[in-house]
Design a protein around this motif. Structure first.
Motif, PDB file in Angstrom:
ATOM      1  N   TYR A 166       0.856  -1.188   0.000  1.00 23.05           N
ATOM      2  CA  TYR A 166       0.000   0.000   0.000  1.00 23.05           C
ATOM      3  C   TYR A 166       0.885   1.228   0.000  1.00 23.05           C
ATOM      4  N   THR A 210       0.539  11.156  -0.369  1.00 28.58           N
ATOM      5  CA  THR A 210       0.059  11.451  -1.714  1.00 28.58           C
ATOM      6  C   THR A 210       1.223  11.959  -2.549  1.00 28.58           C
ATOM      7  N   ASN A 237       4.889  12.919  -2.350  1.00 30.27           N
ATOM      8  CA  ASN A 237       5.477  12.378  -1.112  1.00 30.27           C
ATOM      9  C   ASN A 237       4.849  11.024  -0.807  1.00 30.27           C
ATOM     10  N   PHE A 278       3.749  -5.621   3.674  1.00 27.15           N
ATOM     11  CA  PHE A 278       3.594  -6.364   4.918  1.00 27.15           C
ATOM     12  C   PHE A 278       3.197  -7.802   4.600  1.00 27.15           C
ATOM     13  N   GLU A 314      -4.361   1.010  -5.999  1.00 29.96           N
ATOM     14  CA  GLU A 314      -3.550  -0.110  -5.509  1.00 29.96           C
ATOM     15  C   GLU A 314      -3.753  -1.361  -6.362  1.00 29.96           C
ATOM     16  N   ARG A 319      -4.781  -2.213   3.942  1.00 27.56           N
ATOM     17  CA  ARG A 319      -3.887  -1.124   4.330  1.00 27.56           C
ATOM     18  C   ARG A 319      -4.026  -0.818   5.819  1.00 27.56           C
ATOM     19  N   ALA A 324      -2.242  -3.518   7.781  1.00 31.01           N
ATOM     20  CA  ALA A 324      -0.784  -3.390   7.770  1.00 31.01           C
ATOM     21  C   ALA A 324      -0.347  -2.173   8.575  1.00 31.01           C
ATOM     22  N   ARG A 325      -1.123  -1.097   8.466  1.00 30.32           N
ATOM     23  CA  ARG A 325      -0.787   0.110   9.206  1.00 30.32           C
ATOM     24  C   ARG A 325      -0.855  -0.154  10.723  1.00 30.32           C
ATOM     25  N   SER A 326      -1.908  -0.867  11.125  1.00 32.09           N
ATOM     26  CA  SER A 326      -2.024  -1.172  12.554  1.00 32.09           C
ATOM     27  C   SER A 326      -0.895  -2.078  13.006  1.00 32.09           C
ATOM     28  N   GLN A 372       4.975   5.284  14.054  1.00 37.95           N
ATOM     29  CA  GLN A 372       3.896   6.066  13.466  1.00 37.95           C
ATOM     30  C   GLN A 372       4.044   6.035  11.949  1.00 37.95           C
ATOM     31  N   PRO A 373       2.963   6.191  11.226  1.00 38.50           N
ATOM     32  CA  PRO A 373       3.083   6.330   9.776  1.00 38.50           C
ATOM     33  C   PRO A 373       3.920   7.560   9.461  1.00 38.50           C
ATOM     34  N   PRO A 374       4.635   7.575   8.333  1.00 43.62           N
ATOM     35  CA  PRO A 374       5.531   8.695   8.031  1.00 43.62           C
ATOM     36  C   PRO A 374       4.784  10.010   8.049  1.00 43.62           C
ATOM     37  N   SER A 381       6.171  12.756   7.088  1.00 43.11           N
ATOM     38  CA  SER A 381       6.937  13.669   6.251  1.00 43.11           C
ATOM     39  C   SER A 381       6.073  14.329   5.194  1.00 43.11           C
ATOM     40  N   SER A 382       4.883  13.775   4.963  1.00 41.04           N
ATOM     41  CA  SER A 382       4.071  14.314   3.873  1.00 41.04           C
ATOM     42  C   SER A 382       3.457  15.644   4.282  1.00 41.04           C
ATOM     43  N   PRO A 383       3.799  16.722   3.590  1.00 40.07           N
ATOM     44  CA  PRO A 383       3.236  18.016   3.974  1.00 40.07           C
ATOM     45  C   PRO A 383       1.773  18.150   3.573  1.00 40.07           C
ATOM     46  N   GLN A 384       1.385  17.375   2.543  1.00 35.15           N
ATOM     47  CA  GLN A 384       0.001  17.488   2.099  1.00 35.15           C
ATOM     48  C   GLN A 384      -0.865  16.538   2.912  1.00 35.15           C
ATOM     49  N   PRO A 385      -2.104  16.920   3.127  1.00 33.87           N
ATOM     50  CA  PRO A 385      -2.989  15.973   3.823  1.00 33.87           C
ATOM     51  C   PRO A 385      -3.218  14.745   2.965  1.00 33.87           C
ATOM     52  N   ASP A 386      -3.293  13.606   3.640  1.00 35.59           N
ATOM     53  CA  ASP A 386      -3.497  12.344   2.936  1.00 35.59           C
ATOM     54  C   ASP A 386      -4.947  12.257   2.500  1.00 35.59           C
ATOM     55  N   ALA A 387      -5.133  12.229   1.189  1.00 40.42           N
ATOM     56  CA  ALA A 387      -6.511  12.202   0.680  1.00 40.42           C
ATOM     57  C   ALA A 387      -7.244  10.972   1.161  1.00 40.42           C
TER      58      ALA A 387
END
Lengths: 254, 334
Positions: free
Chosen positions: A41, A45, A48, A54, B287, B306, B309-311, B319-321, B323-329
């Protein structure tokens, strides 16, 4: 009595899907319906974006919720090795277990094929099995869910019961590097190119898997569900060797 | 039917899909005189001449009563209350305080009132007591011991399931869903004054909020087919026909997002013709490439994987990265 368990080192896993392919070949899985998968996954966005992956086999829980909910006792915990197995002869395809499994590793394949065109039309079966592939594994044991999946039942990973159960008694670790043991190693473990997977007896304190779980702080997924998986994941410690995790661990240090 | 059945027809009345039907309720009014409906358990010689006889007055539907009222052309429709329903094995003894047809009569009277029909022609209960000793016996015996036990039922089902299916499946019977509803609407339309619309209470209002995720659970559960799914080239969603809706509330209760609101009281204005309720644009999952109508970019299956895997990564204290300055859509849509 052994209690077989697996250790997956996420810092070594490269997401090559060799385990998935080996599982498909070993168990005659339909394309896209593999008992073991590597989940891919994206985080973030464009531009970035990070690609994450996994690996996810069946956890062969000590206290499996799929077994608790099965109305016909078709899925059961094997007392000899700690396997969670399926009896195709008893399954009525109600899919309760699919709903109950916190890890999403149960498979009902009588619906639309994941990969088109449907290979069941290419190799049609004349029995109650899903398909009749040109190569079939020599093992076929419907009472343990081994062999080609029949129609109308749920299937799951067997921890390669047909291999592991033949291992010599008292062996602590099934390591594919030991020539006399490699035939007994589960398919996904045996093919793992970066050697991220390890398989051994969790009941023997000196087994390699137990040492790794202790030394590298093995983690069981969704432990809050009380399922007590027998698959442990390793990650962390020093800088992660997997590129996708490296920046994360760097930011953790800060 | 098992031998314990007494043919009262109330199962057919309660069935929302009209899958059940009990013979004996298709009645046509006599050509002259008062229209009276009597029970099968009254001996025929005690019935008024010209009375129509049904297995149980409690099995009459609003559609049948509305049609009778329309056919009667001004003559009143009388349901004869013989006073022994409380002692009848057709369920009357379970509810001794009320006549079995009372609920249906209340409903049809309300509808006729809304349609502007004169109260003199409404169907009503007319007391015409008869000693309970005259009640006809033998409409079926309560042979409880011959019923299938629960264990035997499930054992039989399990055996049937384990057998491989042989031969092609039998074709389903012709569609009957909504026929009673159509008959009711047609009869009320005949009774209504010209140009007057049918009462609003017959057309429940259903609205879908923005939380709708196009699972389609509501449409698959709808017993009357009022709520269905549609799909065209660019979008899919829900299609609602207020004329077929019986306001059973199943859709709103099953909706996992609690996105549906139902008003069966007729107070909310609604379209009476079939309408498209929701519209979800079809998009391609980045995906897996599957087509879906999820509000967020990834398809529901990939989202579940997702999140899993994230959990799992969170279990390692990672924590999830960030670094992304934009909000995750993807996050914003969930």
């Amino acid at each position: 009595m052994a209690k077989w368990g697996m250790v997956i080192d996420l810092d070594k896993c490269t997401g090559c899907q060799a385990c998935t392919t080996a599982c498909a070949m070993e168990n005659n899985r339909l394309p896209g319906e593999n008992w073991q998968d590597v989940l891919f996954y994206h985080e973030g966005t464009y531009p970035n974006v990070k690609l994450m992956w996994f690996p996810r086999p069946c956890m062969h829980c000590e206290n499996p919720s799929c077994v608790s909910v099965c109305p016909t006792k078709a899925t059961y915990k094997d007392p000899d090795g700690g396997f969670v197995l399926m009896d195709y002869n008893k399954c009525i395809g109600c899919k309760y277990c699919q709903v109950a499994c916190p890890y999403g590793v149960r498979f009902y394949v009588d619906e639309k094929a994941v990969v088109q065109p449907d290979i069941r039309g290419v190799f049609p079966s004349e029995t109650d099995r899903q398909w009749d592939p040109p190569y079939k594994g020599p093992q076929d044991d419907p009472s343990r869910g081994i062999g080609i999946q029949p129609h109308g039942v749920v299937s799951k990973c067997t921890f390669c019961y047909h291999k592991v159960s033949k291992a010599p008694k008292g062996v602590a670790d099934l390591d594919e590097d030991i020539p006399e043991l490699k035939e007994y190693v589960p398919a996904c473990v045996r093919v793992c190119a970066p050697k991220a997977r390890f398989f051994g007896d969790l009941d023997q304190p000196n087994s390699n898997v137990n040492k790794m779980i202790a030394d590298k702080r093995g983690v069981r997924l969704k432990d809050e569900t009380g399922n007590k998986p027998q698959v442990y994941y390793l990650s962390g410690g020093a800088t992660a060797s997997v590129p996708s995790l490296r920046s994360m661990s760097d930011s953790d240090k800060g | 039917m098992v031998s314990g059945c007494v043919d009262c027809g109330r199962c057919a009345l309660a069935c929302p899909t009209e899958a059940l039907s009990v013979p004996g309720f298709d009645i046509t009014p006599t050509t002259s005189g008062m229209i009276s409906i009597d029970c099968w358990r009254v001996p025929p010689r005690h019935s008024p001449s010209g009375a129509m006889r049904v297995p149980c007055l409690g099995g009459l539907s609003t559609a049948v009563l509305a049609e009778l009222t329309a056919e009667a052309e001004g003559r009143p429709v009388a349901l004869l209350d013989r006073g022994f329903c409380a002692r009848c094995q057709a369920g009357g003894s379970k509810h001794p305080d009320a006549h079995p047809a009372e609920t249906v009569i209340d409903a049809i009277q309300r509808l006729l009132e809304d349609c502007g029909v004169a109260p003199t022609t409404w169907p009503r209960l007319v007391a015409l007591p008869l000693p309970a000793t005259r009640m006809v016996k033998g409409m079926g015996e309560p042979l409880l011991e011959s019923r299938v036990s629960r264990r035997a039922l499930f054992t039989g089902q399990a055996l049937r399931t384990s057998q491989p299916a042989s031969g092609p499946r039998a074709a389903p019977p012709a569609q009957t869903t909504g026929l009673g509803r159509q008959r009711l609407l047609a009869a009320l339309q005949r009774l209504s004054a010209a140009e007057q619309p049918l009462p609003a209470r017959l057309f429940p209002s259903l609205t879908a909020g923005s939380d709708c995720a196009d699972h389609g659970i509501c449409a698959s559960a709808c017993p009357t087919g009022a709520l269905t799914g549609y799909a065209d080239d660019t979008a899919r969603g829900l299609h609602f026909d207020a004329a077929a809706c019986i306001a059973c509330d199943l859709c709103t209760r099953l909706c996992p997002e609690q996105a549906l609101t139902l008003d069966g009281s007729g107070e909310t204005a609604t379209e009476r013709t079939p309408q498209r309720l929701t519209r979800h644009a079809i998009r391609t999952c980045p995906e897996c490439g599957a087509e879906h109508s999820n509000p967020e970019p990834v398809c529901p299956a990939c989202r579940r994987d997702r999140d899993f895997a994230r959990s799992a990564f969170l279990a390692f204290g990672r924590q999830p990265p960030a670094s992304s300055p934009q909000p995750d859509a993807g996050e914003a849509g969930s």
